[in-house]
Design an enzyme around this catalytic site. Structure first.
Site, PDB file in Angstrom:
ATOM      1  N   HIS A   1       0.858  -1.206  -0.137  1.00 43.80           N
ATOM      2  CA  HIS A   1      -0.062   0.120   0.180  1.00 43.80           C
ATOM      3  C   HIS A   1       0.906   1.032   0.002  1.00 43.80           C
ATOM      4  CE1 HIS A   1       0.983   0.767   4.186  1.00 43.80           C
ATOM      5  NE2 HIS A   1       0.609  -0.594   4.584  1.00 43.80           N
TER       6      HIS A   1
ATOM      7  N   SER B   1       3.103  -5.465   6.775  1.00 43.30           N
ATOM      8  CA  SER B   1       2.640  -4.945   5.529  1.00 43.30           C
ATOM      9  C   SER B   1       3.604  -5.371   4.368  1.00 43.30           C
ATOM     10  CB  SER B   1       2.202  -3.347   5.267  1.00 43.30           C
ATOM     11  OG  SER B   1       1.259  -3.334   6.264  1.00 43.30           O
TER      12      SER B   1
ATOM     13  N   ASP C   1      -1.104 -19.728  12.567  1.00 47.94           N
ATOM     14  CA  ASP C   1       0.083 -20.332  13.305  1.00 47.94           C
ATOM     15  C   ASP C   1       0.397 -19.937  14.694  1.00 47.94           C
ATOM     16  OD1 ASP C   1       3.197 -20.146  13.800  1.00 47.94           O
ATOM     17  OD2 ASP C   1       2.908 -21.112  11.855  1.00 47.94           O
TER      18      ASP C   1
END
Length: 405
Positions: A227, A363, A348
């Site tokens: 992003h 990210s 996980d």
């Protein structure tokens, strides 16, 4: 129930059933892109919609002439269960690309191509309280690019232009939502110092931590974050003047919880890894200067990504990137926001114990499935940090190519 009434009920049920089928058919059409890319010789299969099957290529399909690599394209009809026509799409054959998958943290240092308005400050003058910037119509998130006929690339240049005007009104040129606008700003004199003020706070640079998704040895490029780098106060994406990415060492993790996203903490290591060429809505891209030390892996085309087990490659401590188990819960091939093509849930236990799920700084973490790079993490769900969104790796590769051309 009278016979006539029963017939009326059956007709109504039939009409409602047809309406539901029509709505479903239209929704299915909307969920299918107009064009699909295939590796040469591979058949079109849509992993997220296995009940939609592609027919044979229409007559007249031809290979492109003069391309560096011959790309064959064709029209194909997609059918529900191979029977009911849904949509005719275009398929294009291209050689599958392989990149070096990373999953390492990196730091972003970026300078904006202008002065970004991030706050207003009322000025005390001989006439009372005034705010010239607000009166001129400026808003938070506006990017000032010139003042008094002089280019503005940082806070100092804006202050100098205001001082040079000596109290006279000056023309301000700024961009808002991609459009260039002009206004007139009349500075006021501070009551105590006599200094000319505009009543606005601006920002011209940004720094932060994200995750490097991949580097491309063939193109000499990199892609990360998934992003845009945005201003923390206004949410406005930085309009890039220049920037670089540097190595980062993760020093600690602020664990996330519902309503309070966590974050990776780290220190810039100082080594420049690349120069930023684009701060795009889909990520940060540029020219790579370091070694391509990741794992070579082919890029998956969007239709090859399936709901089900997958892995992310992330660095949440001072060591090397590790693989963590996730579940791709939803694949959206035609999402209006490319940052939300994938809905991902962390399963996980080791990662959940360390981070609570997806945290800021993750990210760009690569998403892997069936030996291919399928995407990258982009956003965390604030109220459910176990889940987050992802972008297709194929989208990021296309943008990375464009950034270094």
């Amino acid at each position: 129930m009278p016979r006539k009434t029963r017939r009326g009920v059956r007709r109504l049920a039939a009409v409602l059933a047809l309406a539901v089928l029509a709505a479903g058919w239209c929704g299915l059409r909307a969920a299918l892109p107009d064009t699909f890319t295939l590796a040469p010789g591979e058949k079109l299969r849509i992993a997220a919609l296995p009940f939609v099957q592609a027919g044979p290529a229409a007559q007249g399909a031809a290979a492109a002439v003069g391309a560096a690599e011959a790309d064959a394209s064709a029209n194909r009809t997609l059918r529900l269960f191979g029977v009911v026509p849904v949509k005719t799409v275009r398929t294009v054959e291209q050689a599958r690309r392989t990149v070096s998958v990373q999953g390492t943290p990196f730091g972003v240092k970026m300078f904006a191509d202008g002065a970004l308005v991030v706050a207003f400050s009322d000025q005390y003058t001989a006439l009372g309280t005034e705010n010239p910037a607000k009166e001129a119509g400026l808003r938070l998130g506006d990017l000032i690019v010139s003042a008094g006929g002089q280019p503005v690339r940082n806070n100092e240049e804006l202050a100098a232009a205001i001082a040079a005007a000596g109290g006279a009104a000056i023309e301000i040129v700024y961009t808002r939502d991609g459009e260039t606008c002009t206004t007139t700003l009349a500075p006021v004199a501070d009551r105590d110092t006599g200094t000319w003020r505009a009543g606005v706070w601006v920002r011209d640079s940004s720094a932060g931590i994200g995750t490097l998704t991949f580097t491309d040895p063939e193109a000499g490029s990199f892609a990360g974050l998934g992003h845009a780098v945005s201003d923390a106060d206004t949410g406005t994406a930085f309009t890039l003047l220049s920037g670089e990415i540097v190595a980062v060492a993760v020093t600690s993790v602020q664990k996330g919880a519902a309503g309070a996203p966590g974050a990776l903490r780290g220190e810039f290591a100082g080594d420049t890894l690349g120069t930023i060429a684009a701060n795009d809505a889909t990520g940060v891209y540029g020219r790579w200067q370091g070694a391509h030390s990741g794992t070579a892996m082919p890029i998956a085309y969007p239709q090859e990504v399936a709901p089900g087990p997958a892995e992310i490659l992330a660095t949440v401590d001072g060591g090397a990137p590790r693989r963590y188990a996730v579940e791709i819960e939803r694949v959206n091939l035609t999402a209006a926001d490319p940052n939300r093509n994938l809905l991902i849930r962390v399963v996980d236990d080791a990662l959940l114990q360390t981070t609570g799920g997806i945290v800021q700084g993750m990210s760009g973490s690569p998403v892997l499935q069936d030996g291919r790079l399928v995407g990258a993490l982009t956003h965390v769900l604030v109220n459910d940090p176990v889940c987050g969104y992802g972008i297709f790796a194929d989208t990021m590769l296309t943008r990375a190519d464009a950034a270094v051309r």
